[in-house]
Write an enzyme that holds these catalytic residues in place. Sequence first.
Site, PDB file in Angstrom:
ATOM      1  N   TYR A 107       0.824  -1.212   0.000  1.00 46.41           N
ATOM      2  CA  TYR A 107       0.000   0.000   0.000  1.00 46.41           C
ATOM      3  C   TYR A 107       0.859   1.263   0.000  1.00 46.41           C
ATOM      4  CZ  TYR A 107      -4.480  -2.343   0.831  1.00 46.41           C
ATOM      5  OH  TYR A 107      -5.630  -3.093   0.700  1.00 46.41           O
ATOM      6  N   HIS A 135     -14.900  -9.724   6.300  1.00 45.42           N
ATOM      7  CA  HIS A 135     -13.920 -10.634   5.727  1.00 45.42           C
ATOM      8  C   HIS A 135     -13.928 -11.896   6.580  1.00 45.42           C
ATOM      9  CE1 HIS A 135     -12.620  -7.350   3.300  1.00 45.42           C
ATOM     10  NE2 HIS A 135     -11.491  -7.912   2.931  1.00 45.42           N
ATOM     11  N   ASP A 157      -8.444  -5.837  -4.311  1.00 38.97           N
ATOM     12  CA  ASP A 157      -7.487  -4.720  -4.405  1.00 38.97           C
ATOM     13  C   ASP A 157      -6.952  -4.604  -5.835  1.00 38.97           C
ATOM     14  OD1 ASP A 157      -6.969  -3.842  -1.466  1.00 38.97           O
ATOM     15  OD2 ASP A 157      -6.759  -6.016  -1.378  1.00 38.97           O
ATOM     16  N   HIS A 167     -14.450 -13.600   0.707  1.00 38.68           N
ATOM     17  CA  HIS A 167     -13.437 -14.653   0.567  1.00 38.68           C
ATOM     18  C   HIS A 167     -14.050 -16.039   0.763  1.00 38.68           C
ATOM     19  CE1 HIS A 167     -10.117 -12.045  -0.219  1.00 38.68           C
ATOM     20  NE2 HIS A 167     -10.334 -11.355   0.889  1.00 38.68           N
TER      21      HIS A 167
END
Length: 694
Positions: A330, A522, A600, A544
Site C-alpha cells: 500500500y 472478511h 485490491d 473470501h
Amino acid sequence: MQFQIEDSFETELEKAAAYIRYPNENLNRTNVSEENITSISFEQDKFSEEKEVNLINFQRLNLTGDEDITQETLNIFEGLLSAIKMRQNFITQSCQQFYCVADSFLSNSSNNNSNNSNNNSNNNSNSEHNVIDNRPFPLDAFDTSLPNSDDTFDFFVKDGVVTLLRKKDEKGNLLANPIEENFQCPDRKSFYRSLNALIKIVIDGPTKSFAFKRLTYLSAKFNMHILLNETKEQLAQRQVPHRDFYNVRKVDTHIHHSSCMNQKNLLRFIKEKLTNEPNEIVIRRDGKLLTLKQVFESLNLTAHELSVDTLDVHADRNTFHRFDKFNLKYNPIGESRLREIFLKTDNYIKGRYLAELTQIVTRELEDSKYQHAELRISIYGRSKDEWDKLAAWIVDHKYYSNQVRWLIQIPRLYELYRDTNNVSNFEEMLANIFIPLFEVTKDPSSHPKLHMFLRQVVGFDSVDDESKHEVGIHVPFPNPAEWTFDKNPPYSYYLYYMYANLRILNNFRRIRGLHTFSFRPHCGEAGSVDHLAVSFLLAEGISHGIVLRKAPVLQYLYYLTQIGIAMSPASNHSLFLSFDRNPFPEYFARGLNVSLSTDDPLMFHYTKEPLMEEYSIAAQVWRFSSCDLCELAVNSVKQSGYEHQAKKYWLGENYTKAGVNGNEIKKTNVPSIRVSFRSEALATEWELITQSKK
C-alpha cells in the site's frame, strides 16, 4: 436407487413437486410499496391453480427408490435445522436479510411439528422483522433537509454495547422509570453458548460424512445438468434481444477504496501532479511543511523516472502467505508518506488527491455503465471525530455516483491503538465507532454531513489478517472495559461486539424510518474454520470464504441458507491459494451463493476494468459459460446493498421471488432452465433435512 433422465414440461415449483416433494409453489420475499417506505419481507404466496405459470422444459436427473433413514440420520437433520434456526434468530432480530426459502421451510417444519403447534406466534421470520429500505434510486445524496430529532430514546454504553434508554411511552408521555431497550440482544455468554453448539454440530463425524456426500452429489448433479442442458441454455440466451454478458449489471461486492485504482492510473496521477503542481504543500513532517517536489527530491526521483516498477505496488511471489509484506504494498515506492499523501482521506490536503483518484475510477465505471462497486473505507475507532472527518471528505468533495456505494470497514487493530495510547480499553474503541452513529440517528442535525454520507452507506465489514494467532474461544474473556492490555481480542470477540451494536443500531434506525445496515465481514480467507462458524451466526454475507472448503458441514449450511460469498480468485492466487486449488468453481457447481469481486485492483489487476478480469479468469481458467457468468452477475446484484428500487430496475420487478417467478431473462440473461435447476436442487435438500418434522 436408480437414475432416470426426464424430459418434460414442468413449472418452477408446482410440477417439480412431483419428484422433489416441494411444499410451496411460490415464495415471495417482497411486499413493495411505491410510496414512501418499502418493507422487504419474506412471505408465502400460496399456489393457485388459476394462476398462469411458465412451463420450463429441460432434462432432469431423477432418483428413484427409497433412501434409508436411520435414527442417526434423523439426529443429523435435527442438528442442521437447529444450526439454521440459530442463524435465523440472530439475523432476523438484527434487521438483516434471511433467505426466503430457508425461512419458509423452517416455518413449515415448525407448523408440522405437533410439539411446536402452539408456538407459531413466536417464530422468528422476516415477515415480522422487516428490512427497511426507503431509499429512492438514484439517491438524492446531498439533500440538506434533515429529519426531526427524537427525544424518545437516550443511549449509553453498557458492557461494550450501546443500549437505548426509552424515556417516553408511545403517546409521548415521560416515563417515571426509563426502560432499557436492547431488542433482546444476547449477551456475550449466550452468543458463545450458541457458537459452541454450532461448532459441536460442525465437528460431528456422521454430520461431516452426510454433508460431504450431499455436496459431492450436488456437484455431480450440476455436471450432469450441464451435459444434458447446456445447448438449451445457450439457445435461450440467443433468443433474448439486446442482452448479453457485457450489458447485464454486475456489482464488485468486495473492493477496498484505497486500492480501487489500477497501478497505471496511480502512476499517471502522480506524474501529472508532480508536473503540474510541484509546489503544492502536501505534508507536514518533523514540524516542516513539504511540497510535492520536495518530497520526491528527498527520494531522488523525478516524474520522468517514475514507472510502474518503481511504484512497486503490485503483489508478487514474495507476498504469498506473507500478509505483512502485502500490507507494505500500500506504500508507493515503499514510502508511507506517499501513501499518506495520495491514498488517505485524512491528511494535510484533506484527502483531495484521493478524491480526484476516486473520481477517475468512478468515471471509468460510469463509462462501462453496467459495472458497479461497493467501496470499503475505514473507520478505525481511535477517536469519535473520525466519522465527521470522513463524512466531510465525501460531502465537501461532492462525491456521489450511481455506480458506487460504501461499506465501512473496521480494521481489527486494537493492539496497535492501545500500544500508542489512542484508546485506554476496547470499550472506548467500540464507543468511538458506534456512539456517533446513534447520535446522528437520534438527531441528524448533530452531524448533518454524516447523515448525508450514511445515505450512501450499505453495510459494515471487519478486516485484518485472519491467519494471526489468537486465543481460543473457550478461554474466558474480560468485558471490553476491562480489556486494557495491548493484545488483540480474538475474531469472535470482535464480531460479536460489532454485531451487537449493529443489531441495536439497526432496530433504532428502523424505528426512525431509516435504512438499515448489513454486516458482511472478511471471513475464511485464512485462519481458523471457527471464523466461518461465527459469521454463519452473525453476518448476512462474507468476503473470501476459501477456508470453507475444509468444513463440509459449514459449507452445506452456507448452501442451505444461501449466504452471499464475495470471492476474489486473483487476490487468493497472489496471497493464499493458486487458481488450480481455488474452490470457487466447486462452490459454484454446488449452488453456493457466490459472486466475483476484485479486492485490491491496485495490487492484483492490470486494466481499467478489474472486475472483467475476474470474470475472464472464470471463463478462461475454469471454462465458465456465458450462462454461468450471467448467473454470477445476478448473484452479485442480489448480494449487494444497492437500493431495492435499483435492483428492481436491473433484475426485474419480481426479483425478490424465489426461482423462475423471480427471473426476468430480458434483464438478467440467465435462462429459466438454470434458475429452475438451482431452485429444485435446493428444494430437494431442504425436503430431505425437514422430513423428520412431518
